[in-house]
Design a protein around this motif. Structure first.
Motif, PDB file in Angstrom:
ATOM      1  N   LYS A  17     -20.336  20.534  54.720  1.00 11.03           N
ATOM      2  CA  LYS A  17     -21.446  19.620  54.407  1.00 11.03           C
ATOM      3  C   LYS A  17     -21.072  18.190  54.809  1.00 11.03           C
ATOM      4  N   ASN A  18     -19.868  17.778  54.461  1.00 10.25           N
ATOM      5  CA  ASN A  18     -19.412  16.434  54.858  1.00 10.25           C
ATOM      6  C   ASN A  18     -19.429  16.297  56.378  1.00 10.25           C
ATOM      7  N   ALA A  19     -18.952  17.349  57.069  1.00 10.33           N
ATOM      8  CA  ALA A  19     -18.908  17.292  58.538  1.00 10.33           C
ATOM      9  C   ALA A  19     -20.329  17.117  59.078  1.00 10.33           C
ATOM     10  N   GLU A  49     -22.870  15.861  57.637  1.00 12.04           N
ATOM     11  CA  GLU A  49     -23.416  14.542  57.311  1.00 12.04           C
ATOM     12  C   GLU A  49     -22.850  13.453  58.221  1.00 12.04           C
ATOM     13  N   ALA A  50     -21.722  13.771  58.897  1.00  8.35           N
ATOM     14  CA  ALA A  50     -21.087  12.747  59.749  1.00  8.35           C
ATOM     15  C   ALA A  50     -21.426  12.917  61.221  1.00  8.35           C
ATOM     16  N   ILE A  51     -22.063  14.050  61.592  1.00  6.63           N
ATOM     17  CA  ILE A  51     -22.298  14.268  63.023  1.00  6.63           C
ATOM     18  C   ILE A  51     -23.770  14.145  63.379  1.00  6.63           C
ATOM     19  N   ILE A  84     -12.757  21.150  62.408  1.00 13.41           N
ATOM     20  CA  ILE A  84     -12.793  19.939  63.243  1.00 13.41           C
ATOM     21  C   ILE A  84     -14.240  19.610  63.596  1.00 13.41           C
ATOM     22  N   ASP A  85     -14.647  18.383  63.329  1.00 11.89           N
ATOM     23  CA  ASP A  85     -16.012  17.998  63.732  1.00 11.89           C
ATOM     24  C   ASP A  85     -15.965  16.855  64.729  1.00 11.89           C
ATOM     25  N   ASN A  86     -17.070  16.662  65.437  1.00 11.42           N
ATOM     26  CA  ASN A  86     -17.133  15.548  66.394  1.00 11.42           C
ATOM     27  C   ASN A  86     -18.036  14.439  65.852  1.00 11.42           C
ATOM     28  N   GLY A 119     -16.340  10.043  62.062  1.00  2.00           N
ATOM     29  CA  GLY A 119     -15.024   9.749  61.475  1.00  2.00           C
ATOM     30  C   GLY A 119     -15.140   9.140  60.092  1.00  2.00           C
ATOM     31  N   ILE A 120     -14.016   9.107  59.388  1.00  2.00           N
ATOM     32  CA  ILE A 120     -13.990   8.570  58.017  1.00  2.00           C
ATOM     33  C   ILE A 120     -13.742   7.068  58.083  1.00  2.00           C
ATOM     34  N   PRO A 121     -14.531   6.267  57.382  1.00  2.00           N
ATOM     35  CA  PRO A 121     -14.301   4.817  57.434  1.00  2.00           C
ATOM     36  C   PRO A 121     -12.864   4.472  57.029  1.00  2.00           C
ATOM     37  N   ASN A 158     -11.535   2.064  55.488  1.00  2.00           N
ATOM     38  CA  ASN A 158     -11.259   1.515  54.151  1.00  2.00           C
ATOM     39  C   ASN A 158     -11.169   2.587  53.054  1.00  2.00           C
ATOM     40  N   ILE A 159     -11.592   3.833  53.355  1.00  2.00           N
ATOM     41  CA  ILE A 159     -11.469   4.854  52.297  1.00  2.00           C
ATOM     42  C   ILE A 159     -10.587   6.031  52.710  1.00  2.00           C
ATOM     43  N   ILE A 160     -10.094   6.000  53.950  1.00  2.00           N
ATOM     44  CA  ILE A 160      -9.377   7.176  54.472  1.00  2.00           C
ATOM     45  C   ILE A 160      -8.216   7.617  53.568  1.00  2.00           C
ATOM     46  N   PHE A 191     -14.945   9.983  43.021  1.00  2.00           N
ATOM     47  CA  PHE A 191     -15.874   8.840  43.095  1.00  2.00           C
ATOM     48  C   PHE A 191     -15.671   7.959  44.331  1.00  2.00           C
ATOM     49  N   VAL A 192     -14.925   8.437  45.320  1.00  2.00           N
ATOM     50  CA  VAL A 192     -14.785   7.654  46.554  1.00  2.00           C
ATOM     51  C   VAL A 192     -15.791   8.194  47.563  1.00  2.00           C
ATOM     52  N   SER A 193     -16.722   7.355  47.966  1.00  2.00           N
ATOM     53  CA  SER A 193     -17.773   7.793  48.879  1.00  2.00           C
ATOM     54  C   SER A 193     -18.231   6.627  49.740  1.00  2.00           C
ATOM     55  N   SER A 194     -18.628   6.947  50.990  1.00  2.00           N
ATOM     56  CA  SER A 194     -19.179   5.892  51.846  1.00  2.00           C
ATOM     57  C   SER A 194     -20.691   6.061  51.950  1.00  2.00           C
ATOM     58  N   LYS A 195     -21.226   7.043  51.194  1.00  2.00           N
ATOM     59  CA  LYS A 195     -22.656   7.353  51.344  1.00  2.00           C
ATOM     60  C   LYS A 195     -23.487   6.686  50.254  1.00  2.00           C
ATOM     61  N   VAL A 196     -24.706   6.306  50.618  1.00  2.00           N
ATOM     62  CA  VAL A 196     -25.569   5.618  49.655  1.00  2.00           C
ATOM     63  C   VAL A 196     -25.766   6.469  48.390  1.00  2.00           C
ATOM     64  N   GLY A 225     -23.930   9.218  47.724  1.00  2.00           N
ATOM     65  CA  GLY A 225     -22.788  10.119  47.557  1.00  2.00           C
ATOM     66  C   GLY A 225     -22.209  10.032  46.147  1.00  2.00           C
ATOM     67  N   THR A 226     -21.663  11.168  45.671  1.00  2.00           N
ATOM     68  CA  THR A 226     -21.018  11.144  44.353  1.00  2.00           C
ATOM     69  C   THR A 226     -19.506  10.940  44.510  1.00  2.00           C
ATOM     70  N   GLY A 227     -18.994  11.247  45.701  1.00  2.00           N
ATOM     71  CA  GLY A 227     -17.548  11.148  45.913  1.00  2.00           C
ATOM     72  C   GLY A 227     -16.799  12.228  45.150  1.00  2.00           C
ATOM     73  N   LEU A 228     -17.508  13.315  44.817  1.00  2.00           N
ATOM     74  CA  LEU A 228     -16.845  14.382  44.057  1.00  2.00           C
ATOM     75  C   LEU A 228     -16.513  15.600  44.925  1.00  2.00           C
ATOM     76  N   GLY A 229     -17.103  15.656  46.128  1.00  2.00           N
ATOM     77  CA  GLY A 229     -16.907  16.832  46.983  1.00  2.00           C
ATOM     78  C   GLY A 229     -15.451  17.101  47.302  1.00  2.00           C
ATOM     79  N   LEU A 230     -14.767  16.102  47.825  1.00  2.00           N
ATOM     80  CA  LEU A 230     -13.378  16.327  48.238  1.00  2.00           C
ATOM     81  C   LEU A 230     -12.418  16.349  47.052  1.00  2.00           C
ATOM     82  N   ALA A 231     -12.797  15.672  45.956  1.00  2.00           N
ATOM     83  CA  ALA A 231     -11.970  15.758  44.738  1.00  2.00           C
ATOM     84  C   ALA A 231     -12.003  17.206  44.231  1.00  2.00           C
TER      85      ALA A 231
HETATM   86  N1  ADP Z   1     -16.018  15.244  58.073  1.00  2.00           N
HETATM   87  C1  ADP Z   1     -16.143  13.972  57.668  1.00  2.00           C
HETATM   88  N2  ADP Z   1     -16.499  12.991  58.546  1.00  2.00           N
HETATM   89  C2  ADP Z   1     -16.618  11.709  58.156  1.00  2.00           C
HETATM   90  N3  ADP Z   1     -16.414  11.276  56.883  1.00  2.00           N
HETATM   91  C3  ADP Z   1     -16.072  12.195  55.971  1.00  2.00           C
HETATM   92  C4  ADP Z   1     -15.909  13.575  56.293  1.00  2.00           C
HETATM   93  N4  ADP Z   1     -15.542  14.235  55.185  1.00  2.00           N
HETATM   94  C5  ADP Z   1     -15.465  13.313  54.202  1.00  2.00           C
HETATM   95  N5  ADP Z   1     -15.805  12.098  54.656  1.00  2.00           N
HETATM   96  C6  ADP Z   1     -15.786  10.826  53.911  1.00  2.00           C
HETATM   97  O1  ADP Z   1     -15.220  11.081  52.638  1.00  2.00           O
HETATM   98  C7  ADP Z   1     -16.079  10.603  51.604  1.00  2.00           C
HETATM   99  C8  ADP Z   1     -15.901  11.454  50.368  1.00  2.00           C
HETATM  100  O2  ADP Z   1     -16.464  12.739  50.545  1.00  2.00           O
HETATM  101  P1  ADP Z   1     -16.928  13.552  49.275  1.00  2.00           P
HETATM  102  O3  ADP Z   1     -15.816  13.565  48.287  1.00  2.00           O
HETATM  103  O4  ADP Z   1     -17.443  14.885  49.735  1.00  2.00           O
HETATM  104  O5  ADP Z   1     -18.089  12.676  48.663  1.00  2.00           O
HETATM  105  P2  ADP Z   1     -19.577  12.412  49.173  1.00  2.00           P
HETATM  106  O6  ADP Z   1     -19.889  13.436  50.234  1.00  2.00           O
HETATM  107  O7  ADP Z   1     -20.416  12.581  47.945  1.00  2.00           O
HETATM  108  O8  ADP Z   1     -19.588  11.011  49.696  1.00  2.00           O
HETATM  109  C9  ADP Z   1     -17.460  10.636  52.233  1.00  2.00           C
HETATM  110  O9  ADP Z   1     -18.329   9.718  51.610  1.00  2.00           O
HETATM  111  C10 ADP Z   1     -17.173  10.275  53.679  1.00  2.00           C
HETATM  112  O10 ADP Z   1     -17.090   8.873  53.843  1.00  2.00           O
END
Ligand code: ADP
Ligand code: MG
Length: 360
Positions: free
Chosen positions: A248-250, A252-254, A290-292, A295-297, A299-301, A308-313, A315-321
């Motif tokens: 889902k994250n991938a 949302e980024a492509i 691998i997605d094209n 990329g991850i900003p 400042n949060i990489i 709670f770390v998210s770059s999305k308006v 976003g909950t930032g809970l997916g990767l946690a």
């Molecule tokens: N495949 C990806 N490409 C670009 N950014 C990503 C990718 N996966 C994660 N991210 C970054 O990591 C952040 C945290 O992801 P996640 O924990 O799933 O929270 P959310 O999707 O709710 O923002 C995202 O907001 C995004 O900035």
């Protein structure tokens, strides 16, 4: 053709790197290595590695193992101490440099440089605190919220003029909080994972199918599966959610029109993760996603696995946690590298010791 100055390349590697011979004598060390052993390149060359790390060092033990097995080894999360009692946590990568096992490349990747790797130890705490907070939210907020929402409905029934709008607003906002609590509750509901043998490719295919039916409908998937991959051990349903979150994250980024996600699986016997002291787990199952995308900003990489770390308006930032918590509970590791043309997640998991029908 331009000639590359390899001595310069060697010294630009930001991690301590050594070339060691089969007698564990240092042949070469780069600039970062000089800093770790607090000695110049000339002073360390020709000296035994044990002079700087002690004879019982985990570094020596690991090289001995590479020598015995004649294959490269990556050991994650180990504590290395120098003879001067300076200790640091690092990932150790050791590769034989020639077929005759004469020389080895040893790279120490300190964890301050490797924060993009989900080191179970550091993320376990944050994931646990989210879980605790999620259940607290669910229990402590839902009841008063129901009260507020009920009271707002009563007010709306008897309200006149502008008050109707205000009462409705209370109702809508409490509903919004309720939805948020529901989302957190999903996070709190992570039971200890069952440990069954499962086929990773089946789970990956399920994740691709369900994504393609929804958010990934316009995305091309490319699969490179190693058909001989043994079963993994764990909870297939939880792992399905892990892959769905990453996909889902991938997505949302492509971009919708040229978005591509490549999924590769392979067996890599040279990966170990140190759990504590001398205990280590072998993590040979490797899954790369691998997605094209964009990329991850920057400042949060280094914090993407934190809650709670998210770059999305929205976003909950809970997916990767959540992903981090599940992978940790499966005894695995997740790593991430990203640049502006795409992102790669690598998952490393232990193999199941039994066949797919057996419980472990
Ligand atoms: N495949 C990806 N490409 C670009 N950014 C990503 C990718 N996966 C994660 N991210 C970054 O990591 C952040 C945290 O992801 P996640 O924990 O799933 O929270 P959310 O999707 O709710 O923002 C995202 O907001 C995004 O900035
Ligand atoms: Mg997400």
């Amino acid at each position: 053709m331009q000639i590359i100055d390899f001595a310069h390349v060697w010294n630009t590697i930001p991690f301590p790197a050594f070339i060691i011979n089969s007698e564990f004598i240092i042949i070469e060390g780069n600039s970062a290595a000089e800093q770790v052993v607090q000695t110049s390149h000339n002073q360390m060359s020709g000296k035994a590695l044990s002079v700087f790390f002690g004879i019982n060092s985990v570094v020596l033990e690991t090289i001995k193992q590479v020598k015995r097995e004649n294959s490269s080894l990556s050991q994650y999360g180990i504590e290395v101490s120098t003879i001067d009692r300076v200790s640091f946590e690092c990932n150790l990568h050791i590769n034989p440099l020639d077929k005759n096992n004469e020389n080895y490349l040893l790279i120490m990747q300190p964890n301050s440089f490797a924060q993009k790797i989900n080191q179970s130890s550091s993320h376990r705490t944050s994931a646990r605190s989210v879980t605790a907070m999620a259940s607290m939210l669910a229990h402590e907020i839902r009841n008063p919220l129901a009260g507020i929402s009920g009271a707002a409905q009563l007010l709306a029934m008897n309200a006149i003029d502008d008050d109707v709008e205000l009462a409705d607003m209370i109702g809508q906002e409490t509903k919004r909080i309720g939805t948020l609590v529901d989302r957190f509750e999903v996070f709190s509901d992570i039971r200890p994972s069952v440990r069954n043998a499962y086929n990773i490719h089946d789970v990956l295919d399920r994740a691709i199918r369900s994504s393609s039916a929804g958010f990934a409908s316009s995305i091309k998937f490319e699969k490179q599966y190693d058909p001989s991959l043994p079963n993994a051990s764990g909870d297939a349903d939880q792992m399905l959610q892990v892959f769905q979150n990453i996909l889902k994250n991938a997505c949302e980024a492509i971009s919708k029109d040229r978005g591509k996600i490549k999924i590769c699986t392979s067996y890599n016997s040279g990966v170990r993760y140190t759990i504590s002291g001398d205990q280590s787990e072998i993590l040979p199952l490797q899954i790369e996603i691998i997605d094209n995308g964009s990329g991850i900003p920057d400042n949060i990489i280094n914090e993407i696995f934190e809650p709670f770390v998210s770059s999305k308006v929205n976003g909950t930032g809970l997916g990767l946690a959540f992903v981090s918590k599940i992978i940790t509970s499966h005894g695995g590791l997740i790593e991430c590298t990203s640049h502006n043309a795409g992102t790669k997640f690598i998952l490393r998991l232990p193999v199941s010791k039994k066949s797919s029908k057996d419980k472990i």
